[in-house]
Design an enzyme around this catalytic site. Sequence first.
Site, PDB file in Angstrom:
ATOM      1  CD1 TRP A  97      80.798  93.306  50.769  1.00  0.00           C
ATOM      2  CD2 TRP A  97      78.692  93.100  50.046  1.00  0.00           C
ATOM      3  NE1 TRP A  97      79.989  93.116  51.869  1.00  0.00           N
ATOM      4  CE2 TRP A  97      78.695  92.991  51.450  1.00  0.00           C
ATOM      5  CE3 TRP A  97      77.481  92.993  49.359  1.00  0.00           C
ATOM      6  CZ2 TRP A  97      77.536  92.781  52.184  1.00  0.00           C
ATOM      7  CZ3 TRP A  97      76.325  92.789  50.086  1.00  0.00           C
ATOM      8  CH2 TRP A  97      76.351  92.689  51.483  1.00  0.00           C
ATOM      9  CG  LEU A  98      80.551  99.671  49.109  1.00  0.00           C
ATOM     10  CD1 LEU A  98      79.893 101.039  49.213  1.00  0.00           C
ATOM     11  CD2 LEU A  98      82.030  99.806  48.823  1.00  0.00           C
ATOM     12  CG  ASP A 212      68.567 110.661  47.284  1.00  0.00           C
ATOM     13  OD1 ASP A 212      68.049 111.354  48.192  1.00  0.00           O
ATOM     14  OD2 ASP A 212      68.121 109.547  46.966  1.00  0.00           O
TER      15      ASP A 212
END
Length: 313
Positions: A97-98, A212
């Site tokens: 998780w960030l 991207d």
Amino acid sequence: MTHPDTLSPWLTERLGMELVRCTPVGGGCIHSAWCLDLMDGSRLFAKTNAASALPLLEAEAEGLQALAVAAGEHGPLVPVPLACGLSGPVAILVLSWLDLEGGGSAAQVPQWRRLGAALAGLHRHSLTLTCAAGDRGGASFGWHRDNVIGAIPQRNGWDDDWGRFFVERRLAPQLEHLASSGTPLRQAQALLERAGQWLADHRPDACLVHGDLWSGNAAITSGGQGAIFDPAVYRGDREVDLAMARLFGGFPEAFFEGYTEAWPLPAGHEFRRDLYNLYHVLNHANLFGGSYLGQGQGEIKKLLSRGAAQERG
């Protein structure tokens, strides 16, 4: 969309973790995204889709792992792929998780400058490393497997000539896809022919690139560290990442200042920026149609005109 009942037993089996809560997270247009709250108080991030999408998630996991290798201790923060596989009809990718902060406020200027410098470090560091099984290091352009850009296949393989790679594996497939779907763009063949000539004398290093890197795929964490995610990696000209970072809203200017202070760009990068970004405009035309078709046509016309003037000058 999947149901938490699918994730819970799979998470326990694969990672030995007990799921307490599964909350949808917005932002994705291809996969469903989830915040996973665990019994031990920690949190993970998950993407899910139909089983047929497993290759997309596997390619993403490999790309993140490769970026993490190139980033080393001082590069951008990259989420860690923890598990990827099938649970019945559902494909699942679980990542660390960030805790992200939104926007590019003035208070975040130092963090964005550091992220730019960190990306320069990642690009340079990648030249000395093999970042994944099948990676050729900095010896050739491309990647050992095809992957995707958005939901459109991204053709890879290896080539020692950057200009040829970019024309044949990036621009040409997008233009062919548009033509086969009934929306061909005028002067497409002329653009392909001229693009190869414009890049003929450009000899970039074969860096590992994110591929991207628009503003939706990077952020500053609550701890003040710059993070990048959702890649479409390959070995290419580092300028492709800097070019896309100016598309679709763009990164704060501090990001570019930090990058160029760490590793300045060579002459001609402004013209190449528009050529490289044509790839992403064409990809959006294939994904969404509408105004992107007109934008792609306009960019082709502009590039041919500017290229002709440059050749005369």
